[in-house]
Design a protein around this motif. Structure first.
Motif, PDB file in Angstrom:
ATOM      1  N   LEU A  15       0.813  -1.208   0.000  1.00  0.00           N
ATOM      2  CA  LEU A  15       0.000   0.000   0.000  1.00  0.00           C
ATOM      3  C   LEU A  15       0.849   1.262   0.000  1.00  0.00           C
ATOM      4  O   LEU A  15       1.927   1.293   0.592  1.00  0.00           O
ATOM      5  CB  LEU A  15      -0.918   0.037   1.235  1.00  0.00           C
ATOM      6  CG  LEU A  15      -1.737  -1.209   1.558  1.00  0.00           C
ATOM      7  CD1 LEU A  15      -2.623  -0.931   2.761  1.00  0.00           C
ATOM      8  CD2 LEU A  15      -2.558  -1.656   0.370  1.00  0.00           C
ATOM      9  N   SER A  17       0.980   3.858   1.818  1.00  0.00           N
ATOM     10  CA  SER A  17       0.432   4.338   3.095  1.00  0.00           C
ATOM     11  C   SER A  17       1.484   4.718   4.121  1.00  0.00           C
ATOM     12  O   SER A  17       1.128   5.107   5.238  1.00  0.00           O
ATOM     13  CB  SER A  17      -0.462   3.246   3.697  1.00  0.00           C
ATOM     14  OG  SER A  17       0.264   2.026   3.822  1.00  0.00           O
ATOM     15  N   SER A  84      -7.978   7.697   2.496  1.00  0.00           N
ATOM     16  CA  SER A  84      -6.976   8.113   1.516  1.00  0.00           C
ATOM     17  C   SER A  84      -6.024   7.045   0.981  1.00  0.00           C
ATOM     18  O   SER A  84      -5.335   7.281  -0.010  1.00  0.00           O
ATOM     19  CB  SER A  84      -6.123   9.237   2.124  1.00  0.00           C
ATOM     20  OG  SER A  84      -5.435   8.782   3.282  1.00  0.00           O
ATOM     21  N   ASP A  86      -4.339   3.908  -0.893  1.00  0.00           N
ATOM     22  CA  ASP A  86      -4.585   3.114  -2.092  1.00  0.00           C
ATOM     23  C   ASP A  86      -3.513   2.038  -2.231  1.00  0.00           C
ATOM     24  O   ASP A  86      -2.471   2.076  -1.564  1.00  0.00           O
ATOM     25  CB  ASP A  86      -4.585   4.005  -3.334  1.00  0.00           C
ATOM     26  CG  ASP A  86      -5.404   3.403  -4.475  1.00  0.00           C
ATOM     27  OD1 ASP A  86      -5.849   2.237  -4.346  1.00  0.00           O
ATOM     28  OD2 ASP A  86      -5.575   4.088  -5.492  1.00  0.00           O
ATOM     29  N   LYS A  88      -0.638  -0.207  -4.237  1.00  0.00           N
ATOM     30  CA  LYS A  88       0.421   0.085  -5.198  1.00  0.00           C
ATOM     31  C   LYS A  88       0.129  -0.592  -6.546  1.00  0.00           C
ATOM     32  O   LYS A  88      -0.524  -1.637  -6.604  1.00  0.00           O
ATOM     33  CB  LYS A  88       1.774  -0.384  -4.659  1.00  0.00           C
ATOM     34  CG  LYS A  88       2.360   0.552  -3.605  1.00  0.00           C
ATOM     35  CD  LYS A  88       3.820   0.239  -3.334  1.00  0.00           C
ATOM     36  CE  LYS A  88       4.454   1.291  -2.440  1.00  0.00           C
ATOM     37  NZ  LYS A  88       5.892   1.039  -2.206  1.00  0.00           N
ATOM     38  N   GLU A  89       0.658   0.001  -7.581  1.00  0.00           N
ATOM     39  CA  GLU A  89       0.423  -0.488  -8.926  1.00  0.00           C
ATOM     40  C   GLU A  89       0.954  -1.914  -9.104  1.00  0.00           C
ATOM     41  O   GLU A  89       2.005  -2.259  -8.556  1.00  0.00           O
ATOM     42  CB  GLU A  89       1.105   0.434  -9.938  1.00  0.00           C
ATOM     43  CG  GLU A  89       0.651   0.231 -11.365  1.00  0.00           C
ATOM     44  CD  GLU A  89       1.199   1.275 -12.318  1.00  0.00           C
ATOM     45  OE1 GLU A  89       0.699   1.337 -13.454  1.00  0.00           O
ATOM     46  OE2 GLU A  89       2.131   2.012 -11.924  1.00  0.00           O
ATOM     47  N   LEU A 123      -9.856  -2.632  -0.217  1.00  0.00           N
ATOM     48  CA  LEU A 123      -9.096  -2.605  -1.458  1.00  0.00           C
ATOM     49  C   LEU A 123      -9.278  -3.873  -2.289  1.00  0.00           C
ATOM     50  O   LEU A 123      -8.705  -4.002  -3.371  1.00  0.00           O
ATOM     51  CB  LEU A 123      -7.615  -2.389  -1.146  1.00  0.00           C
ATOM     52  CG  LEU A 123      -7.276  -1.025  -0.528  1.00  0.00           C
ATOM     53  CD1 LEU A 123      -5.830  -0.996  -0.044  1.00  0.00           C
ATOM     54  CD2 LEU A 123      -7.528   0.107  -1.518  1.00  0.00           C
TER      55      LEU A 123
END
Length: 212
Positions: A15, A17, A84, A86, A88-89, A123
């Protein structure tokens, strides 16, 4: 190398984060109308929740119990996560590929177990992990091998076939001391430690795309 199990760190690895997590202690202190030190996040990022609460109580003369400090900190942390944070790609792709290969996966984290489970579920990736192992359960921070050993034990996979994914220099060192093959994942919060991390880890990746 044959891989039967994978232990994932959550914040900064799966994440985006880390910055939010490190700032949560400061936001908690400000909620008490006190002024946090500018380096509070850096000083506390590798602590267990118990260690963090003890440190905050002593350093900022907080006149309440450590249990109440933990409750207040986790309230702020949970709000920030849900608002907030998200993923990671390429993480969902990698998790699905590991699942299809029959690789067992778990989380090893400093975050409260319930909060970690909630954010992973939001998520859409909670079901990839058989267990969430916390530093609080292991009784030590990520700089020590204990949390990684505990995670490997709950996975039930041989150590020589178990890989650890981490982003922090202290955690990478702890996982290596535990005897695991470690893949370090680049994170902005650890850019000043990049060269040391690369020396400690068995492999260093800038993105999960490199594993595809």
């Amino acid at each position: 190398m044959k891989i039967s199990g994978v232990i994932f760190d959550m914040d900064g690895t799966l994440l985006d984060s880390t910055e939010m997590w490190q700032g949560a202690a400061g936001r908690y202190i400000m909620s008490l109308r006190k002024t946090p030190a500018s380096d509070l996040g850096a000083k506390t990022k590798a602590m267990t929740l118990d260690q963090l609460c003890s440190y905050l109580k002593s350093e900022y003369a907080i006149a309440t119990t450590e249990e109440k400090i933990a409750k207040g900190f986790n309230t702020i942390l949970r709000e920030d996560y849900l608002a907030s944070v998200d993923i990671k790609e390429y993480v969902p792709i990698i998790l699905e590929r590991f699942k299809q290969k029959g690789i067992a996966m778990c989380i090893a984290t400093s975050t409260d177990k319930n909060i970690a489970g909630e954010i992973l579920a939001r998520l859409g990736i909670r079901d990839y992990f058989s267990h969430i192992v916390t530093c609080e359960e292991a009784g030590s921070g990520k700089e020590d091998p204990d949390v990684f050993i505990r995670a490997q034990q709950v996975l039930g996979t041989p150590k020589e076939e178990t890989v650890v994914f981490e982003d922090g220099v202290l955690a990478v060192r702890g996982a290596k001391e535990a005897g695991f093959y470690v893949i370090a994942v680049a994170d902005e919060s650890e850019k000043e430690n990049k060269e040391e991390i690369k020396k400690l880890a068995d492999r260093y990746i800038e993105s999960f795309e490199e594993l595809m």
